[in-house]
Design an enzyme around this catalytic site. Structure first.
Site, PDB file in Angstrom:
ATOM      1  N   HIS A   1       0.716  -1.593  -0.269  1.00 57.11           N
ATOM      2  CA  HIS A   1      -0.095   0.398  -0.319  1.00 57.11           C
ATOM      3  C   HIS A   1       0.868   1.191  -0.150  1.00 57.11           C
ATOM      4  O   HIS A   1       1.482   1.633   1.133  1.00 57.11           O
ATOM      5  CB  HIS A   1      -0.988  -0.136   1.948  1.00 57.11           C
ATOM      6  CG  HIS A   1      -2.046   0.893   1.251  1.00 57.11           C
ATOM      7  ND1 HIS A   1      -1.542   1.856   2.599  1.00 57.11           N
ATOM      8  CD2 HIS A   1      -2.920   1.656   0.744  1.00 57.11           C
ATOM      9  CE1 HIS A   1      -3.327   2.610   2.235  1.00 57.11           C
ATOM     10  NE2 HIS A   1      -3.676   2.301   0.972  1.00 57.11           N
TER      11      HIS A   1
ATOM     12  N   HIS B   1      -0.630  10.965  -2.456  1.00 60.71           N
ATOM     13  CA  HIS B   1      -2.041  11.200  -1.912  1.00 60.71           C
ATOM     14  C   HIS B   1      -2.119  11.630  -1.480  1.00 60.71           C
ATOM     15  O   HIS B   1      -3.973  12.074  -1.696  1.00 60.71           O
ATOM     16  CB  HIS B   1      -1.466   9.686  -0.255  1.00 60.71           C
ATOM     17  CG  HIS B   1      -3.028   9.494   0.239  1.00 60.71           C
ATOM     18  ND1 HIS B   1      -3.625  10.078   0.736  1.00 60.71           N
ATOM     19  CD2 HIS B   1      -3.188   8.905   0.202  1.00 60.71           C
ATOM     20  CE1 HIS B   1      -4.343   9.478   1.303  1.00 60.71           C
ATOM     21  NE2 HIS B   1      -4.817   8.909   0.823  1.00 60.71           N
TER      22      HIS B   1
END
Ligand code: G3P
Ligand code: MG
Length: 235
Positions: A6, A48
């Site tokens: 991730h 992100h």
């Protein structure tokens, strides 16, 4: 079950950096999840948050900066001094270091699901790579619909951070075919797992960082877990 790293091995290296992707390879992941956004000058980068403060020494919204400006930022020091000088990678720089046999989950991010052509730009880049190993996911299902209209052969996965009342009806009425379902780990139930498996839709669950969660999901019958700690989960 396969293990996707991730934002790279983001538990042990700064998220969404080349260092985190290289670490995940050493850790023995089966593939990667990372987030992409469009810069002010139309480039696609791996990052992100909407804003720069948490994981860099920059300020403001990423989309208000050009690639040249973003490349001057340090995205490693916030995590650990050992990673000082890490730069925001472009999508292409990231794809270039991932071996062909790894699965790649590109998460398309666009705040408020605004349509400013990010999906087309991502598509133009990923078509230069073996797309059978790429799944594009997004919380913005409208952008995935656009992507499928541009190229129906691209694999897509819908991200959800909730449990739907009638997942089957939602999927059947989307208007495009999905290859994968990407729920947050707390929002999956056995009924949905059985439905998805009966339809051949992969189930890729995030973010799974403990053995307890891993075992629970394995018993339920999910396809992959997305974890910050690929080495530990592999063990
Ligand atoms: O793609 C899985 C997960 O990364 C979705 O949420 O906020 O971590 O990008 P987020
Ligand atoms: Mg993500």
């Amino acid at each position: 079950m396969e293990i996707l790293a991730h934002r790279g091995a983001s538990g042990t290296a700064p998220e969404n950096t080349i260092a985190a992707f290289k670490k995940a390879l050493v850790d023995g992941c089966d593939g990667f999840e990372f987030d992409v956004q469009q810069t002010k000058d139309g480039e696609i980068v791996v990052f992100h948050d909407w804003t720069l403060e948490r994981t860099s020494n920059g300020n403001g919204y990423l989309r208000d900066h050009t690639l040249e400006e973003l490349k001057k930022l340090d995205v490693g020091s916030w995590f650990n001094d050992n990673f000082k000088g890490e730069k925001i990678p472009t999508l292409e720089e990231t794809l270039n270091i991932i071996p062909d046999d790894k699965l790649i989950n590109i998460e398309l991010k666009e705040e408020h699901s605004i349509e400013r052509g990010t999906e087309k730009k991502v598509l133009d880049i990923i078509k230069k790579y073996p797309t059978k190993n790429i799944i594009v996911s997004s919380f913005s299902h409208n952008l995935l619909k656009n992507l499928k209209e541009l190229d129906n052969s691209i694999k897509v996965g819908i991200l959800l951070e909730c449990a739907l009342v009638n997942l089957d009806l939602y999927i059947e009425n989307l208007g495009f075919k999905i290859d994968a379902y990407h729920p947050g780990k707390s929002f999956l139930n056995k009924k949905d797992v059985d439905y998805l498996n009966s339809k051949g839709i992969d189930i890729n669950v995030w973010t799974v960082n403990t053995t307890k969660d891993f075992n629970l999901l394995k018993d339920m019958g999910v396809t992959r877990v997305i974890t910050n700690f690929p080495k530990e989960i592999r063990k």
